[in-house]
Motif scaffolding. Structure first.
Motif, PDB file in Angstrom:
ATOM      1  N   ARG A 134     -50.692  75.219 -24.816  1.00 18.40           N
ATOM      2  CA  ARG A 134     -51.947  75.784 -25.286  1.00 18.40           C
ATOM      3  C   ARG A 134     -52.964  75.130 -24.875  1.00 18.40           C
ATOM      4  NH1 ARG A 134     -51.880  78.509 -30.836  1.00 18.40           N
ATOM      5  NH2 ARG A 134     -53.997  78.894 -29.882  1.00 18.40           N
ATOM      6  N   PRO A 135     -53.393  73.817 -25.223  1.00 20.19           N
ATOM      7  CA  PRO A 135     -54.658  73.429 -24.690  1.00 20.19           C
ATOM      8  C   PRO A 135     -55.241  73.224 -23.426  1.00 20.19           C
ATOM      9  CG  PRO A 135     -53.184  71.799 -26.057  1.00 20.19           C
ATOM     10  CD  PRO A 135     -52.462  72.925 -25.798  1.00 20.19           C
ATOM     11  N   MET A 136     -53.959  73.424 -22.437  1.00 21.24           N
ATOM     12  CA  MET A 136     -54.582  73.650 -20.971  1.00 21.24           C
ATOM     13  C   MET A 136     -54.936  75.163 -20.772  1.00 21.24           C
ATOM     14  SD  MET A 136     -54.342  70.702 -20.420  1.00 21.24           S
ATOM     15  CE  MET A 136     -55.258  70.990 -18.541  1.00 21.24           C
ATOM     16  N   VAL A 137     -54.678  76.391 -21.367  1.00 25.33           N
ATOM     17  CA  VAL A 137     -55.017  77.445 -21.076  1.00 25.33           C
ATOM     18  C   VAL A 137     -56.192  78.082 -21.656  1.00 25.33           C
ATOM     19  CG1 VAL A 137     -53.354  78.497 -22.448  1.00 25.33           C
ATOM     20  CG2 VAL A 137     -54.196  79.802 -20.531  1.00 25.33           C
ATOM     21  N   ASP A 138     -56.963  78.815 -21.339  1.00 24.29           N
ATOM     22  CA  ASP A 138     -58.309  79.335 -21.719  1.00 24.29           C
ATOM     23  C   ASP A 138     -57.822  80.673 -22.465  1.00 24.29           C
ATOM     24  OD1 ASP A 138     -60.013  77.268 -20.855  1.00 24.29           O
ATOM     25  OD2 ASP A 138     -59.783  78.187 -18.893  1.00 24.29           O
ATOM     26  N   THR A 139     -57.237  81.423 -21.792  1.00 26.73           N
ATOM     27  CA  THR A 139     -56.742  82.904 -22.329  1.00 26.73           C
ATOM     28  C   THR A 139     -55.378  83.145 -22.168  1.00 26.73           C
ATOM     29  OG1 THR A 139     -59.020  83.449 -21.658  1.00 26.73           O
ATOM     30  CG2 THR A 139     -57.333  85.272 -22.322  1.00 26.73           C
ATOM     31  N   PHE A 140     -54.582  83.634 -23.086  1.00 19.15           N
ATOM     32  CA  PHE A 140     -53.183  83.926 -23.120  1.00 19.15           C
ATOM     33  C   PHE A 140     -52.970  85.291 -23.753  1.00 19.15           C
ATOM     34  CE2 PHE A 140     -53.103  81.105 -26.594  1.00 19.15           C
ATOM     35  CZ  PHE A 140     -52.293  81.734 -27.417  1.00 19.15           C
ATOM     36  N   ILE A 141     -51.861  85.947 -23.709  1.00 17.71           N
ATOM     37  CA  ILE A 141     -51.445  86.987 -24.516  1.00 17.71           C
ATOM     38  C   ILE A 141     -50.415  86.568 -25.676  1.00 17.71           C
ATOM     39  CG2 ILE A 141     -50.435  89.503 -24.596  1.00 17.71           C
ATOM     40  CD1 ILE A 141     -53.392  89.347 -23.528  1.00 17.71           C
ATOM     41  N   THR A 142     -49.286  86.402 -25.329  1.00 20.79           N
ATOM     42  CA  THR A 142     -48.160  86.052 -26.353  1.00 20.79           C
ATOM     43  C   THR A 142     -47.747  84.595 -26.369  1.00 20.79           C
ATOM     44  OG1 THR A 142     -47.219  88.205 -25.751  1.00 20.79           O
ATOM     45  CG2 THR A 142     -45.820  86.629 -27.075  1.00 20.79           C
ATOM     46  N   GLU A 143     -47.747  84.026 -27.652  1.00 19.20           N
ATOM     47  CA  GLU A 143     -47.191  82.490 -27.697  1.00 19.20           C
ATOM     48  C   GLU A 143     -45.721  82.815 -28.034  1.00 19.20           C
ATOM     49  OE1 GLU A 143     -47.979  78.471 -30.134  1.00 19.20           O
ATOM     50  OE2 GLU A 143     -49.354  80.127 -30.306  1.00 19.20           O
ATOM     51  N   VAL A 144     -44.909  82.044 -27.515  1.00 24.64           N
ATOM     52  CA  VAL A 144     -43.580  81.574 -27.834  1.00 24.64           C
ATOM     53  C   VAL A 144     -43.190  80.130 -28.149  1.00 24.64           C
ATOM     54  CG1 VAL A 144     -42.801  83.626 -26.433  1.00 24.64           C
ATOM     55  CG2 VAL A 144     -42.679  81.316 -25.570  1.00 24.64           C
ATOM     56  N   SER A 145     -42.096  79.988 -29.038  1.00 27.27           N
ATOM     57  CA  SER A 145     -41.790  78.664 -29.389  1.00 27.27           C
ATOM     58  C   SER A 145     -41.553  77.679 -28.185  1.00 27.27           C
ATOM     59  CB  SER A 145     -40.817  78.659 -30.498  1.00 27.27           C
ATOM     60  OG  SER A 145     -39.513  79.297 -29.904  1.00 27.27           O
ATOM     61  N   GLN A 146     -41.646  76.566 -28.674  1.00 26.11           N
ATOM     62  CA  GLN A 146     -41.487  75.541 -27.463  1.00 26.11           C
ATOM     63  C   GLN A 146     -39.924  75.661 -26.713  1.00 26.11           C
ATOM     64  OE1 GLN A 146     -44.398  73.966 -26.303  1.00 26.11           O
ATOM     65  NE2 GLN A 146     -43.013  73.217 -24.331  1.00 26.11           N
ATOM     66  N   ASP A 147     -39.182  75.929 -27.769  1.00 25.38           N
ATOM     67  CA  ASP A 147     -37.565  76.013 -27.257  1.00 25.38           C
ATOM     68  C   ASP A 147     -37.103  77.200 -26.824  1.00 25.38           C
ATOM     69  OD1 ASP A 147     -37.930  77.101 -29.809  1.00 25.38           O
ATOM     70  OD2 ASP A 147     -36.091  76.266 -30.605  1.00 25.38           O
TER      71      ASP A 147
END
Length: 168
Positions: A134-147
């Motif tokens: 996430r720190p590398m992206v400026d804009t996104f839509i949906t977050e999912v868990s790392q696993d």
């Protein structure tokens, strides 16, 4: 009870319809945020996963200049050190100002970190994001868990599946 699933068994299956809706949502979020009176000079898709979202976003935002950067950071489902295999047009890119870099997913962030070093003023957007990247992206839509392993439609094939309770 312990979780004995393998990492790829915690899957998030994305259909073509879903990637289209989510890519359009990303375009809506990016609309009017470019440096040229809200417009973007060009879109650069990170191949291969960023190509479908970039096509949809380019259509929605009426961006006609599109290029690709090919970065290899996976060998099947195993991550590896990211390396650039093909770079976009250098004259177009400059330091990245006015360029929208699109990928399907930011996972560890290694791919975007490499591309951001090359084009520090570009805007980085992904459809999906995992916490490490996430720190590398400026804009996104949906977050999912790392696993969570995301199964994209271009990686899948439709096939018949037996019903749970037999075939009668």
């Amino acid at each position: 009870m312990s979780d004995t699933r393998l990492p790829h068994e915690k899957g998030f299956h994305i259909s073509w319809d879903q990637i289209h809706r989510d890519s359009r949502a990303l375009a809506w979020r990016l609309d009017g945020h470019g440096p040229d009176d809200g417009a973007w000079r060009a879109i650069v898709a990170i191949t291969r996963g960023g190509m479908a979202p970039a096509m949809i976003i380019a259509r929605e935002l009426d961006v006609r200049v599109i290029d690709t950067i090919s970065v290899k950071s996976y060998n099947h489902q195993a991550q590896m050190d990211a390396k650039v295999l093909k770079a976009p047009d250098a004259d177009m890119m400059g330091d990245g100002t006015g360029i929208l870099v699109i990928d399907d997913l930011v996972d560890s962030g290694k791919t975007l970190e490499l591309v951001r070093e090359l084009y520090p003023n570009a805007h980085f957007a992904t459809v999906y994001a995992k916490p490490k990247g996430r720190p590398m992206v400026d804009t996104f839509i949906t977050e999912v868990s790392q696993d969570t392993w995301i199964f994209f439609p271009w990686d899948m094939a439709l096939q018949y599946v037996e019903p749970y309770r037999g075939t009668d």
